[in-house]
Design an enzyme around this catalytic site. Structure first.
Site, PDB file in Angstrom:
ATOM      1  N   SER A  69      13.377   9.383 -15.656  1.00 46.63           N
ATOM      2  CA  SER A  69      14.149  10.578 -15.943  1.00 46.63           C
ATOM      3  C   SER A  69      15.217  10.300 -17.010  1.00 46.63           C
ATOM      4  O   SER A  69      14.861   9.942 -18.130  1.00 46.63           O
ATOM      5  CB  SER A  69      14.749  11.121 -14.630  1.00 46.63           C
ATOM      6  OG  SER A  69      15.013  12.486 -14.733  1.00 46.63           O
TER       7      SER A  69
ATOM      8  N   ASP B 239       6.768  18.835 -11.522  1.00 47.63           N
ATOM      9  CA  ASP B 239       8.138  18.366 -11.686  1.00 47.63           C
ATOM     10  C   ASP B 239       9.006  19.551 -12.110  1.00 47.63           C
ATOM     11  O   ASP B 239       8.806  20.130 -13.169  1.00 47.63           O
ATOM     12  CB  ASP B 239       8.200  17.249 -12.738  1.00 47.63           C
ATOM     13  CG  ASP B 239       9.534  16.518 -12.754  1.00 47.63           C
ATOM     14  OD1 ASP B 239      10.557  17.146 -12.431  1.00 47.63           O
ATOM     15  OD2 ASP B 239       9.545  15.323 -13.087  1.00 47.63           O
TER      16      ASP B 239
ATOM     17  N   HIS C  47       9.168  15.180  -9.071  1.00 47.76           N
ATOM     18  CA  HIS C  47      10.087  14.315  -9.801  1.00 47.76           C
ATOM     19  C   HIS C  47      10.259  12.985  -9.073  1.00 47.76           C
ATOM     20  O   HIS C  47      11.236  12.767  -8.350  1.00 47.76           O
ATOM     21  CB  HIS C  47      11.429  15.036  -9.943  1.00 47.76           C
ATOM     22  CG  HIS C  47      12.345  14.435 -10.966  1.00 47.76           C
ATOM     23  ND1 HIS C  47      12.020  14.367 -12.301  1.00 47.76           N
ATOM     24  CD2 HIS C  47      13.576  13.882 -10.861  1.00 47.76           C
ATOM     25  CE1 HIS C  47      13.014  13.805 -12.972  1.00 47.76           C
ATOM     26  NE2 HIS C  47      13.972  13.496 -12.110  1.00 47.76           N
TER      27      HIS C  47
END
Length: 227
Positions: free
Chosen positions: A120, A180, A207
């Site tokens: 991320s 996600d 995610h």
């Protein structure tokens, strides 16, 4: 991989509101999946993230449990609030240079490393670090490959310099989930053109770092080129 082969050492860059310890916990399945192939080494971001005070539109990357302490970030898109949102367009950011220096210190103190993995916000940072390496602006960086999970291009104007150079030649694996909701699939796909010959691992989940047995082959096929 033969039993005598030395595992690849990979530096792991956590996501926003995580730290080295929490990311180690969240990647336990990946370590188990690739235990004979890799040694994962974790580093924490230098910036503490202010605790959430029941705000409704807080950073979407709240991966930590409510009881987790020492939440950290690599940069803030909202300089005044010391907050981060991957979709927030901003002129300038806070903290990126210190984070680059923190990774450089980790490389010198904990390295050498064969590759680097980010999740991320950490994956977005990895893309920037790859650009610095190829531009020979960080002489201690010598990563042979990069793995970016739920990566994205920073929306900060100050960071566009990382995407304006030649296409990056470092071998890369880009992992992202079709479900996600923090970093939607299209945001991760937007990062692909920055890398020459980018490989993709698309999974149906959200995610997180995927590590099911069905993903092992893709990871192994990518990694075996460096062993």
């Amino acid at each position: 991989m033969s039993k005598s082969a030395v595992p690849l050492r990979i530096l792991c860059i956590h996501g926003y509101r995580q730290n080295a310890n929490s990311f180690r916990e969240k990647t336990g399945a990946l370590r188990k999946l690739l235990k004979k192939q890799v040694e994962l080494v974790y580093v924490s971001a230098p910036h503490q993230v202010p605790a959430i005070q029941n705000e409704t539109n807080q950073e979407p990357e709240k991966m930590a449990s409510s009881g987790e302490e020492d939440q950290r970030g690599w940069w803030f898109s909202d300089v005044q609030a010391r907050a981060f949102n991957a979709k927030q367009e901003c002129e300038s950011s806070l903290g990126l240079e210190e984070s680059i220096e923190a990774v450089n210190t980790a490389v010198k103190d904990l390295g050498p490393f064969d590759g680097i993995l980010g999740f991320s916000q950490g994956a977005a940072l990895v893309a920037m670090l790859c650009a610095l390496q190829e531009q020979k602006l960080q002489p201690d960086f010598n990563f042979r490959f990069a793995i970016m999970v739920a990566g994205f291009r920073s929306a900060c104007s100050q960071h566009q310099r990382f995407y304006k150079g030649p296409v990056l030649t470092i071998p890369s694996l880009h992992v992202f989930g079709q479900d996600d909701r923090v970093i939607p699939e299209e945001m991760s796909r937007d990062l692909l053109p920055a890398f020459d010959g980018a490989q993709i691992l698309l999974h149906p989940g959200g995610h997180f770092v995927p590590a099911k047995s069905s993903h092992r082959q893709t990871y192994q096929d990518f990694l075996k080129k460096f062993q």
